[in-house]
Scaffold this motif. Structure first.
Motif, PDB file in Angstrom:
ATOM      1  N   UNK A   1     -79.051  10.825  10.836  1.00 40.94           N
ATOM      2  CA  UNK A   1     -79.620  10.117   9.693  1.00 40.94           C
ATOM      3  C   UNK A   1     -80.778  10.899   9.060  1.00 40.94           C
ATOM      4  N   UNK A   2     -80.575  11.305   7.807  1.00 41.83           N
ATOM      5  CA  UNK A   2     -81.604  12.035   7.080  1.00 41.83           C
ATOM      6  C   UNK A   2     -81.678  13.511   7.400  1.00 41.83           C
ATOM      7  N   UNK A   3     -80.790  14.012   8.265  1.00 47.79           N
ATOM      8  CA  UNK A   3     -80.872  15.407   8.708  1.00 47.79           C
ATOM      9  C   UNK A   3     -79.762  16.228   8.080  1.00 47.79           C
ATOM     10  N   UNK A   4     -80.125  17.416   7.595  1.00 49.10           N
ATOM     11  CA  UNK A   4     -79.136  18.315   6.993  1.00 49.10           C
ATOM     12  C   UNK A   4     -78.365  19.040   8.088  1.00 49.10           C
ATOM     13  N   UNK A   5     -77.067  18.809   8.108  1.00 50.00           N
ATOM     14  CA  UNK A   5     -76.187  19.492   9.059  1.00 50.00           C
ATOM     15  C   UNK A   5     -74.955  19.970   8.291  1.00 50.00           C
ATOM     16  N   UNK A   6     -74.191  20.903   8.846  1.00 48.24           N
ATOM     17  CA  UNK A   6     -72.935  21.285   8.195  1.00 48.24           C
ATOM     18  C   UNK A   6     -72.049  20.055   7.987  1.00 48.24           C
TER      19      UNK A   6
END
Length: 251
Positions: free
Chosen positions: A51-56
């Motif tokens: 949640x709210x985190x930039x991931x591929x």
């Protein structure tokens, strides 16, 4: 799925990642996180959404969009580089309204190794577990020790689908970060309620006084986080003073 009993003695059926909240994940910037999700018995399926985190995109955990739901007997490995510092959380994104409410969530904290760490660093997620209000892993008091004059940071996470209000009693504090982003030169406040949006995070920072500091949330009247000097009596009342959270009449 399991039947769990909370510190109050109340019990409920829960869907868990082994505990409520799930395992606390912690990393430093640049480290690679690898998390293996095994679904033992959640029939609706499970994913991990950061949640709210930039991931591929393939690691984002949105069923029917970035992946298929992980069904009972299946597993999936999530792997990504920690590229954002701050306070975040994870949860299932398959039938999330029910899955999160029943306990399929956990916390994620990524530290910037170049930043000064607080002497005491606490993560406390507010959560409604099928109608049972929790703050952290308890529906009663969670007590932490901190020496007077030391620095304390409490990472508050609202895992509910509605905004919630948090109250810090016993110390002036600063809102050091909002939704994972550090606040530039935050002002010190006292006796103010923090309104945290659904899924949002506020990090509060304060200098530990000689008396206990208590943190409460609207959704869990009996659940408190207490930070107390070593050897002091943990005398926090079980509930907030009448009218405190609802009418802003707080000491």
């Amino acid at each position: 799925m399991e039947h769990i009993t909370l510190p109050s003695g109340q019990s409920t059926e829960a869907w868990t990642f082994g505990s409520v909240p799930g395992p606390t994940l912690e990393a430093e910037l640049g480290q690679v996180l690898e998390v293996v999700l095994n679904n033992r018995d959640v029939g609706a399926g499970v994913t991990l959404h950061w949640h709210g985190y930039d991931v591929p995109n393939a690691m984002d955990g949105v069923a029917a969009a970035t992946q298929d739901a992980v069904l009972p007997g299946q597993s999936m490995t999530y792997r990504f580089t920690a590229a954002q510092a701050g306070t975040y959380w994870y949860h299932t994104h398959q039938d999330s309204a029910e899955g999160v409410r029943k306990g399929l969530f956990g916390t994620l904290v990524v530290h910037d190794p170049s930043a000064v760490r607080a002497d005491t660093d606490i993560v406390a997620a507010g959560h409604d577990l099928s109608g049972l209000g929790m703050l952290g892993s308890s529906d009663r008091s969670s007590v932490y020790s901190a020496s007077p004059g030391s620095s304390v940071r409490v990472r508050l996470i609202n895992t509910d689908s509605l905004p919630q209000r948090y109250l810090v009693e016993g110390a002036a504090f600063k809102v050091a970060a909002v939704d994972g982003t550090e606040v530039n030169q935050p002002a010190e406040v006292s006796g103010k309620l923090l309104r945290i949006a659904a899924g949002g995070r506020n990090d509060v920072a304060f200098t530990m006084p000689a008396t206990p500091v208590t943190i409460r949330v609207d959704s869990a009247a009996d659940a408190v986080v207490v930070v107390a000097p070593p050897g002091s009596p943990m005398a926090a009342p079980a509930k907030a003073p009448p009218g405190c959270l609802h009418h802003h009449r707080c000491p």
